[in-house]
Design a protein around this motif. Structure first.
Motif, mmCIF file in Angstrom:
data_model
loop_
_atom_site.group_PDB
_atom_site.id
_atom_site.type_symbol
_atom_site.label_atom_id
_atom_site.label_comp_id
_atom_site.label_asym_id
_atom_site.label_seq_id
_atom_site.Cartn_x
_atom_site.Cartn_y
_atom_site.Cartn_z
ATOM 1 N N LEU B 23 0.816 -1.214 0.000
ATOM 2 C CA LEU B 23 0.000 0.000 0.000
ATOM 3 C C LEU B 23 0.848 1.261 0.000
ATOM 4 N N TYR B 100 -12.193 9.163 -11.843
ATOM 5 C CA TYR B 100 -13.514 9.676 -12.186
ATOM 6 C C TYR B 100 -13.369 10.915 -13.037
ATOM 7 N N ARG C 616 -18.399 8.928 -6.577
ATOM 8 C CA ARG C 616 -17.479 8.616 -7.672
ATOM 9 C C ARG C 616 -16.067 9.038 -7.343
ATOM 10 N N ARG C 617 -15.954 9.911 -6.310
ATOM 11 C CA ARG C 617 -14.595 10.301 -5.970
ATOM 12 C C ARG C 617 -13.787 9.152 -5.397
ATOM 13 N N GLN C 619 -13.309 6.547 -6.896
ATOM 14 C CA GLN C 619 -12.512 6.039 -8.025
ATOM 15 C C GLN C 619 -11.391 7.016 -8.302
ATOM 16 N N THR C 620 -10.342 6.903 -7.530
ATOM 17 C CA THR C 620 -9.252 7.868 -7.707
ATOM 18 C C THR C 620 -8.366 7.514 -8.885
ATOM 19 N N GLY C 621 -8.469 6.280 -9.310
ATOM 20 C CA GLY C 621 -7.579 5.884 -10.399
ATOM 21 C C GLY C 621 -6.249 5.368 -9.882
ATOM 22 N N PHE C 622 -5.998 5.547 -8.592
ATOM 23 C CA PHE C 622 -4.728 5.066 -8.044
ATOM 24 C C PHE C 622 -4.852 3.605 -7.646
ATOM 25 N N VAL C 623 -3.924 2.834 -8.118
ATOM 26 C CA VAL C 623 -3.957 1.411 -7.814
ATOM 27 C C VAL C 623 -3.821 1.190 -6.312
ATOM 28 N N ARG C 624 -3.050 2.057 -5.683
ATOM 29 C CA ARG C 624 -2.777 1.823 -4.262
ATOM 30 C C ARG C 624 -4.016 2.021 -3.412
ATOM 31 N N SER C 625 -4.864 2.954 -3.796
ATOM 32 C CA SER C 625 -6.071 3.093 -2.989
ATOM 33 C C SER C 625 -6.997 1.905 -3.216
ATOM 34 N N ALA C 627 -5.853 -1.078 -3.734
ATOM 35 C CA ALA C 627 -5.233 -2.112 -2.917
ATOM 36 C C ALA C 627 -5.600 -1.915 -1.453
ATOM 37 N N LEU C 628 -5.682 -0.651 -1.039
ATOM 38 C CA LEU C 628 -6.069 -0.366 0.349
ATOM 39 C C LEU C 628 -7.475 -0.873 0.617
ATOM 40 N N LEU C 631 -7.405 -4.533 1.103
ATOM 41 C CA LEU C 631 -6.896 -4.958 2.409
ATOM 42 C C LEU C 631 -7.935 -4.733 3.486
ATOM 43 N N VAL C 632 -8.584 -3.585 3.430
ATOM 44 C CA VAL C 632 -9.634 -3.310 4.414
ATOM 45 C C VAL C 632 -10.735 -4.360 4.310
#
Lengths: 272, 100, 646
Positions: B23, B100, C616-617, C619-625, C627-628, C631-632
């Motif tokens: 992460l 988005y 819709r926010r 969907q940040t487009g970041f893979v890491r979020s 992945a977060l 994990l959650v």
């Protein structure tokens, strides 16, 4: 009840204990270091430490075959593959410490701690029990035992994973392939280009100083300015955002600006 | 005296560290390496349980995990190389076109 | 006769209807003739313009001829066997719910049929001359025939639903005919007003029919009158009051009286036929027909009588102050029908007199209206009596026929009104108690006021100096218009006496509706009192309008006059009580709909839109979020599993 788990027969428990604790602390520290290190190469090396200590653990747990496979295949092949790719990708691209996604670190830490707690609870509630009595299959007969299982009960997965390996290899070749758009220049053509290019002599080598020994350090000309010819164009591009100390204290990026595409670059496709 | 519980605990810790590493890091290769760390932790758990039950099945599974991990690394790094050639950046944050 | 009170109470129920035979079996012809006329004239269109009016006149005449034949046949039956039913068509045939399209020929309905077709034919003949210059004359006759068909259906129906069908039909015809001159805004407004006021009454009638069906399972007269004895007092009272509401709407009684004066916007034959002789009497017909129901509820009867008494005074006061001759006559109609309602509200003691007054009123009011129409026709459509005057020389036939009708209405012996109105006053006093005294006094006063305003009309129209405009050159109306007036004048003179003397109508109708417990003679105390009041009324009117000059411009007048000119504020009351709250309600509903309903829907939509805009926010487009979140999710899953195992 014999709780012996050392491969080499009934040795002192203290040896096992000491080995375990040292290696456990080492592997945890190495894992932490891997996650936190700034340079990618450091991460790779620390991961190697973890893997090697794990190999020792496998040996302690009566899986000698697996221990050697871990060292040979995992550490020796897979991790080296990582290092090769690091070389291709570029080792100077250091991660900045600033986190770009808001709240990511906090949430990562929280969920990490939560996961730790929960899994510990799971482990705590489960009856882990003690090790099974030592038998041949955890010692000398390990390979035979494994072979027995692989070729009887786990034959099907075995065949499929072998197919998977072939597919992976082929896939990697396809993905990494670069199509040649122009015919490969022959030695004669290269020589002709060199003579006609205005600089027939070999290019100067990169500058090396007492502190840095990298191929992307530019050489200094008599008047103190950087020599563009001393560093490969590919490296020049990569160090365009290098931190100032690497570029001799000047704020200009690398050894500056737009670089004429070299013959080696013309073969690359999809270049931005 | 080292019981299997010790090894399981170590496996859990390594697993969590690997997960957090996925992460937190931005470099794609380091993320990959964290995933490898998680796989190794799982392998350790498998081998420990195999020792505990007295059957070799756990070791077989760990073996297969290694095989598959190797295949995965091969393909994944090939993809990474292809992406890097296209974008000149190894940071996963730069691949955010699906926002988005 | 006295011992027949109880027999009278159950008379209508007890007489079992027989099936119609002979000529009476073809009673459908009564409906078919006018309906055929309406269809030919309305669907035929302009092609029938040349001969349309002839068809329009022929149909009522044919119907009248048949009615006379049926009447003669009925006279041939013994008194207890005169109720005859026939079924034209089984309209609804669903298990328990049986509604036949049935007709009932009995004494009551034949009286009405004769009145409608007879007076109707005369008025149709009059209309040929009156509407001669109107290019839409054919359409007029089509609507008139339609009206006749509906009115006949109303009085001939053998169950309440067929009656209701006719009821609605006459309402429609009234609307079409009042608004006949569509280009006149006042006419179309008056037509709408009439229709809506009628509709309010119709609600009462339809609710009564629904209660009947609910309680008795049938709307047939025989069935209802037979079953009403077993109904509870509350139900009978409810039905009675709802029927009264329906009757108020159709007969222009208080509180639904506001439309009658405006209905004078229609052509005069319409006013004569519909708003004098027939349609407005439909309410009285309903009450008398439902006699078994009213006989069981003294409160409902009292309500009817009170409504009648109030209306007869109301109409009389309005009639005193109107300068429009037709509106004055309309006020008079309202008042006379009040008399009929008062009589009907007195129970068996008054039913026969109500019908007698109704029949006589049909003659003389129609005659009065035709006379007014003749005057209006000759005075170039002028209706303001202040511009009349001195017409007796120029239009003698009109003057004589109008005068005979006038004498009939005010109750001078030996004309009709005397014979039919005085028994009503008698019966009111004979009711006894406070109510009887009050009702009787009101009727007496009404007689005096009637004499006053009718004399006023006579003097202002026919006597005195000529106050005509320059463009007006009146002369006598053509024979096609005067002959019906003559016939009606004869009826005005003779009808009352014919019906009352020798108890003819009593003997004819009595077995059906019941008879008064005691019969008074012709000359009674109240009869003499009413004659005195009539004389006083005539004298006052002569003093005000006969001796003095009639002013061309209406003087301001005292508050009573002003109120009477405004219809005793009937319109204002309606607007204040009903129209404005109705508009507020509409506006409130619209507001509610816009803010409440639309607001709710829009809010839901906006909530979804807003929520999705927020969500819709993720969907940040970041893979890491991503992945977060994985994990959650895994943490939650492990936690859930842990909980379950715990």
């Amino acid at each position: 009840m014999n709780h012996s788990i050392v491969l080499a027969g009934p040795a002192a428990e203290t040896t096992r204990l000491v080995a375990y604790w040292i290696l456990a602390i080492a592997s945890v520290a190495a894992a932490l270091g891997m996650v936190l290190a700034r340079k990618a190469v450091h991460c790779a090396v620390l991961l190697a430490v973890v893997m090697l200590s794990l190999a020792v653990f496998y040996a302690m747990l009566g899986a000698p075959f697996l221990a050697f496979v871990q060292i040979i295949v995992y550490t020796g092949a897979v991790l080296m593959l990582f290092l090769f790719v690091l070389m291709i990708v570029g080792i100077s691209a250091a991660d900045s410490l600033i986190e770009t996604i808001r709240g990511q670190r906090m949430w990562a830490a929280l969920s990490g701690i939560a996961m730790l707690v929960l899994l510990s609870l799971v482990v705590g509630h489960a009856v882990i029990g003690s090790a099974a009595p030592a038998s041949a299959k955890f010692g000398n007969g390990n390979v035979t035992g494994l072979a027995n299982l692989i070729f009887t009960r786990y034959l099907y997965p075995f065949e499929i994973t072998s197919a998977l390996l072939i597919i992976a290899a082929v896939g990697a070749m396809v993905l990494a392939h670069r199509e040649r758009l122009t015919p490969k220049p022959t030695q004669r053509e290269l020589a002709e280009q060199r003579i006609a290019g205005g600089h027939p002599a070999p290019l100067p080598g990169p500058g090396t100083y007492a502190q840095h020994n990298a191929a992307d350090m530019p050489a200094l000309l008599p008047d103190g300015s950087h020599s563009e010819l001393s560093v490969s164009a590919v490296l020049t591009f990569r160090t365009a955002e290098a931190p100032p100390e690497l570029t001799g204290g000047t704020s200009e990026p690398g050894i500056a600006g737009p670089v004429a595409p070299s013959p080696t670059d013309s073969h690359e496709t999809g270049e931005q | 005296m080292v019981s299997p519980a010790h090894f399981i605990a170590l496996s859990v810790i390594l697993f969590v560290i690997g997960a957090v590493g996925v992460l937190v890091r931005r470099n794609a290769i380091v993320i990959f390496m964290s995933v490898e760390l998680m796989l190794n932790a799982a392998n350790l758990a498998f081998v420990t349980f195999s020792r505990m039950h007295g059957a070799l099945d756990g070791q077989i599974i760990a073996f297969f995990v290694m095989v598959v991990a190797a295949a995965e690394v091969v393909v994944g790094l090939a993809i990474l190389t292809a992406i890097f050639r296209a974008r000149r950046s190894a940071s996963v944050d730069d691949a955010n076109l699906m926002k988005y | 006769m006295t011992g027949s009170v109880h027999a009278a109470l159950v008379s209508q129920a007890a007489i079992a209807p027989l099936h119609a035979t002979g000529i009476q079996d073809a009673a459908g012809l009564l409906l078919a003739f006018p309906l055929l006329g309406a269809v030919i004239l309305l669907l035929g269109g302009k092609r029938t313009n040349k001969w349309g009016h002839l068809v329009g006149v022929a149909m009522p005449v044919l119907a009248f001829a048949y009615a006379v034949a049926a009447f003669v046949q009925m006279l041939g039956y013994p008194s207890g066997q005169r109720v005859r039913d026939l079924v034209l068509y089984q309209f609804i045939n669903v298990g328990r719910f049986q509604i036949p399209l049935g007709l009932r020929l009995d004494q009551l309905s034949i009286c009405f049929v004769l009145l409608i077709t007879g007076v109707g034919s005369l008025i149709h003949i009059f209309a040929v001359g009156y509407m001669a210059e109107d290019p839409e004359r054919r359409r007029f006759f089509g609507y008139m025939n339609l009206f006749l068909a509906a009115m006949l259906l109303l009085v001939l129906g053998s169950n309440y639903l067929v009656l209701y069908a006719g009821w609605e039909g006459v309402g429609l015809a009234s609307y079409l005919l009042i608004g006949f001159w569509q280009y006149k805004n006042s006419a179309s407004v008056a037509a709408k007003k009439a229709f809506i006021a009628n509709r309010v009454g119709d609600v009462g009638l339809s609710l009564a029919i629904m209660i009947m069906f609910l309680e008795f399972g049938t709307t047939n007269f025989t069935g209802v009158f037979g079953a009403v004895h077993s109904a509870s007092r509350g139900v009978v009272l409810a039905i009675g009051l709802l029927l009264l509401l329906g009757a108020c709407g159709k007969s222009a009684q208080v509180p639904l009286q506001s439309w009658l004066l405006d209905a004078m916007e229609g052509p005069t034959p319409v006013s004569a036929l519909i708003h004098a002789a027939t349609m407005v009497t439909a309410g009285v017909y309903l009450i008398v027909r439902s006699a078994p129901i009213f006989d069981l509820s003294a409160d409902a009867r009292l309500a009817v009588a009170i409504v009648g008494a109030v209306t007869l005074l109301w109409g009389a006061i309005i009639g005193c102050a109107k300068d429009d001759i037709k509106k004055a006559l309309a006020g008079s109609t309202m008042s006379q029908i009040g008399y009929m309602m008062l009589a009907a509200g007195l129970g068996p003691a008054g039913y026969v007199f109500a019908i007698a007054h109704l029949l006589a009123h049909g003659f003389f009011k129609a005659g009065l209206f035709l006379g007014a129409g003749s005057v209006k026709h000759e005075m170039d459509d002028e209706v303001d009596m202040r511009r009349f005057g001195g017409l007796w020389r120029v239009m003698p036939i009109t003057w004589v026929t109008f005068g005979l009708g006038y004498l009939a209405i005010i109750g001078v012996p030996p004309f009709s009104g005397f014979f039919t109105k005085d028994p009503i006053i008698d019966a009111a006093f004979a009711k006894g108690g406070t109510s009887g005294a009050l009702l009787g006094t009101a009727a007496l006063i009404g007689a005096g006021v009637t004499a006053f305003y009718m004399t006023r009309v006579m003097f202002m129209t026919f006597a005195g100096e000529r106050r005509w405009e320059e463009r007006v050159h009146p002369h006598e109306a053509p024979p096609v218009m005067t002959s019906p007036m003559v016939v009606l004048a004869i009826g005005s003179v003779a009808a009352g006496g014919f019906l009352i003397l020798a108890n003819r109508l009593m003997n004819f109708l009595g077995p059906l509706t019941g008879v008064p417990p005691t019969l008074h003679g012709i000359w009674t105390r109240s009869g003499i009192a009413s004659l005195v009041l009539v004389a006083i009324g005539i004298v006052i009117a002569w003093l005000m309008y006969g001796r003095r000059e009639v002013a061309v411009v209406a003087p301001a007048g005292n508050p009573v006059t002003v109120a009477a000119r405004k219809d005793l504020y009937g319109d204002a009351i309606n607007e204040g009580l009903l129209m404005r709250p109705g508009q507020w309600l509409t506006r409130l509903s619209v507001y509610f709909d816009n803010r409440g309903v639309d607001g709710l829907v829009n809010t839901i939509a906006a909530t979804f839109g807003g929520t999705s805009g927020r969500m819709r926010r993720v969907q940040t487009g970041f893979v890491r979020s991503y992945a977060l979140s994985m994990l959650v999710g895994a943490v939650l899953l492990v936690g859930a599993l842990l909980l379950v195992r715990l």
